[in-house]
Motif scaffolding. Structure first.
Motif, PDB file in Angstrom:
ATOM      1  N   LYS A  89     -24.440 -12.129  11.866  1.00 51.05           N
ATOM      2  CA  LYS A  89     -25.060 -12.805  10.832  1.00 51.05           C
ATOM      3  C   LYS A  89     -25.298 -14.402  10.838  1.00 51.05           C
ATOM      4  O   LYS A  89     -26.308 -14.664  10.551  1.00 51.05           O
ATOM      5  CB  LYS A  89     -24.203 -12.423   9.504  1.00 51.05           C
ATOM      6  N   GLU A  90     -24.270 -14.870  11.401  1.00 54.02           N
ATOM      7  CA  GLU A  90     -24.482 -16.270  11.484  1.00 54.02           C
ATOM      8  C   GLU A  90     -25.169 -16.667  12.747  1.00 54.02           C
ATOM      9  O   GLU A  90     -26.088 -17.867  12.502  1.00 54.02           O
ATOM     10  CB  GLU A  90     -23.057 -16.891  11.864  1.00 54.02           C
ATOM     11  N   ARG A  91     -25.231 -16.092  13.465  1.00 53.38           N
ATOM     12  CA  ARG A  91     -26.173 -16.453  14.872  1.00 53.38           C
ATOM     13  C   ARG A  91     -27.646 -16.247  14.544  1.00 53.38           C
ATOM     14  O   ARG A  91     -28.544 -16.918  14.809  1.00 53.38           O
ATOM     15  CB  ARG A  91     -25.508 -15.561  16.182  1.00 53.38           C
ATOM     16  N   PHE A  92     -28.116 -15.152  13.980  1.00 51.63           N
ATOM     17  CA  PHE A  92     -29.395 -14.558  13.895  1.00 51.63           C
ATOM     18  C   PHE A  92     -29.972 -14.903  12.400  1.00 51.63           C
ATOM     19  O   PHE A  92     -31.173 -14.506  12.073  1.00 51.63           O
ATOM     20  CB  PHE A  92     -29.545 -13.266  14.277  1.00 51.63           C
ATOM     21  N   LYS A  93     -29.086 -15.171  11.456  1.00 47.97           N
ATOM     22  CA  LYS A  93     -29.417 -15.389  10.008  1.00 47.97           C
ATOM     23  C   LYS A  93     -30.174 -13.890   9.156  1.00 47.97           C
ATOM     24  O   LYS A  93     -31.104 -14.034   8.850  1.00 47.97           O
ATOM     25  CB  LYS A  93     -30.453 -16.407   9.862  1.00 47.97           C
ATOM     26  N   VAL A  94     -29.437 -12.930   9.568  1.00 44.67           N
ATOM     27  CA  VAL A  94     -29.763 -11.514   9.046  1.00 44.67           C
ATOM     28  C   VAL A  94     -28.799 -10.975   8.547  1.00 44.67           C
ATOM     29  O   VAL A  94     -27.357 -11.337   8.526  1.00 44.67           O
ATOM     30  CB  VAL A  94     -30.235 -10.639  10.475  1.00 44.67           C
ATOM     31  N   GLU A  95     -29.138  -9.831   7.888  1.00 46.19           N
ATOM     32  CA  GLU A  95     -27.925  -9.223   6.893  1.00 46.19           C
ATOM     33  C   GLU A  95     -27.376  -8.290   8.025  1.00 46.19           C
ATOM     34  O   GLU A  95     -28.077  -7.903   8.910  1.00 46.19           O
ATOM     35  CB  GLU A  95     -28.545  -8.184   5.805  1.00 46.19           C
ATOM     36  N   VAL A  96     -26.139  -7.721   7.810  1.00 46.88           N
ATOM     37  CA  VAL A  96     -25.485  -6.965   8.763  1.00 46.88           C
ATOM     38  C   VAL A  96     -24.800  -5.859   8.226  1.00 46.88           C
ATOM     39  O   VAL A  96     -24.643  -5.653   7.113  1.00 46.88           O
ATOM     40  CB  VAL A  96     -24.190  -7.764   9.676  1.00 46.88           C
ATOM     41  N   GLY A  97     -24.358  -4.796   8.994  1.00 50.27           N
ATOM     42  CA  GLY A  97     -23.534  -3.706   8.364  1.00 50.27           C
ATOM     43  C   GLY A  97     -23.101  -2.880   9.694  1.00 50.27           C
ATOM     44  O   GLY A  97     -22.959  -3.349  11.089  1.00 50.27           O
ATOM     45  N   LEU A  98     -22.635  -1.617   9.515  1.00 52.66           N
ATOM     46  CA  LEU A  98     -22.078  -0.758  10.495  1.00 52.66           C
ATOM     47  C   LEU A  98     -22.825   0.651  10.465  1.00 52.66           C
ATOM     48  O   LEU A  98     -22.814   1.256   9.520  1.00 52.66           O
ATOM     49  CB  LEU A  98     -20.369  -0.694  10.082  1.00 52.66           C
ATOM     50  N   SER A  99     -22.950   1.300  11.735  1.00 51.51           N
ATOM     51  CA  SER A  99     -23.294   2.441  12.084  1.00 51.51           C
ATOM     52  C   SER A  99     -22.222   3.001  12.808  1.00 51.51           C
ATOM     53  O   SER A  99     -21.971   2.752  13.812  1.00 51.51           O
ATOM     54  CB  SER A  99     -24.666   2.614  12.854  1.00 51.51           C
ATOM     55  N   ASP A 100     -21.447   4.108  12.091  1.00 51.01           N
ATOM     56  CA  ASP A 100     -20.110   4.322  12.629  1.00 51.01           C
ATOM     57  C   ASP A 100     -20.068   5.707  13.325  1.00 51.01           C
ATOM     58  O   ASP A 100     -20.158   6.730  12.525  1.00 51.01           O
ATOM     59  CB  ASP A 100     -19.113   4.114  11.760  1.00 51.01           C
TER      60      ASP A 100
END
Length: 346
Positions: A200-211
């Protein structure tokens, strides 16, 4: 999806329908009962994902794959796993009727063309296809939001993924930290949810999890840590014959996961200061404030002997302590009286 929104929870059907349409419909209904936001399919055929070759490279191997897969080619496997494309418009209609979104993972450019005709609102790129340049370019050119599982991608590969999507038109990107061990139980020490924050910090994108592991604890924690999207496989029966059943959640487990995520969202809440409940407003009255601790005569000075900081909060705030010291009482003040500006000289 994104900052300030509830976690967007996606039920991945994958091949758990076992190529029975009625079973696919039942899974969609189970997802709705669990309270998910969206149902996701996978759009490919054996011929769009691999070659019908029996050369050594095309046989399924690996220590972690089920015994049932061994001795089969990729083409054999995907022939059993793929979702017939003519099902998808019907399942989309059912999904919408149940109040959920419907989208899919295209595995090649022809799948994107097919899904464009269905007017899906967002695209998902699988971890294994996340470095496929032609697919990334095709998806980005639709200008729709793109969700990408990065799985075992290196940092340089994630840079390539984000750069390619942005170069060809994707404005809204969500990167999913993805555990691709397909273990029956969660492997806690290998999950590395801290990677989400770094992405999130490095690429300025939203993030999540595919588990892609069993259990609900990891996705619940990921949501608490700021995951905008949680993706998890759903199956009607974990003890059945579906290819992905060992790491999928059954309907009861899926609902438990959704409920826990929604509960922790309430606990996490929003940025807020000050009392939030009637009880908190009342309890503010138990703070300390300035009270007269000895009888004070008119004209007498305020001193630490006759004014103290005590509970409750009905007197002047304690931040005025130094300011009131040395002031003169305007009239007689009894012990136990909350100190107020109208009782003393300014």
């Amino acid at each position: 999806m994104g900052e300030g929104q509830p976690t967007f929870i996606v039920a991945e059907i994958s091949c758990n329908h076992e190529q029975k349409y009625e079973q696919a419909e039942a899974i969609v209904r189970a997802a709705a009962s669990a309270g998910v936001d969206a149902v996701k399919m996978q759009t490919y055929t054996p011929d769009t994902i691999t070659l019908p070759s029996r050369k050594k490279w095309f046989f399924v191997g690996g220590k972690t794959n089920p015994d049932a897969w061994k001795g089969q080619t990729f083409h054999d496997l995907y022939k059993k796993a793929y979702t017939p494309w003519d099902w998808q418009p019907k399942l989309q209609k059912l999904t919408h009727s149940l109040g959920m979104e419907f989208f899919s993972t295209p595995f090649d450019e022809t799948a994107v063309d097919f899904l464009e005709k269905m007017k899906v609102p967002v695209y998902k790129v699988a971890a294994y296809e996340s470095t496929d340049f032609t697919l990334l370019r095709k998806v980005a050119k639709t200008k729709k939001p793109v969700i990408v599982s990065v799985g075992f991608a290196t940092l340089k590969e994630v840079e390539f993924i984000v750069e390619t999507l942005r170069k060809y038109g994707a404005k809204e990107i969500i990167i999913l930290q993805c555990t691709t061990s397909y273990a029956k139980e969660a492997i806690s020490e290998k999950t590395n949810l801290a990677t989400m924050k770094d992405i999130k910090e490095r690429f300025k994108v939203e993030v999540g999890l595919s588990d892609n592991m069993g259990g609900i604890e990891v996705p619940v924690l990921a949501s608490a840590l700021g995951a905008s999207v949680i993706e998890k496989h759903i199956v009607l029966n974990r003890e059945g014959a579906a290819l992905d059943d060992r790491f999928s959640l059954d309907p009861v487990e899926f609902k438990a996961m959704v409920d826990k995520i929604r509960w922790q969202e309430k606990v996490k809440g929003k940025v807020a200061y000050g009392p939030q409940t009637e009880s908190e407003k009342f309890n503010r009255g138990f703070r300390r404030s300035l009270f007269v601790s000895q009888n004070i005569k008119k004209g007498e000075k305020i001193t630490p002997k006759n004014v103290r900081s005590v509970r409750p909060a009905d007197g002047l705030e304690t931040k005025y302590y130094d300011e009131v010291m040395g002031k003169i009482a305007k009239k007689d003040i009894e012990e136990g009286t909350p100190l107020a500006w109208n009782l003393i000289s300014k």
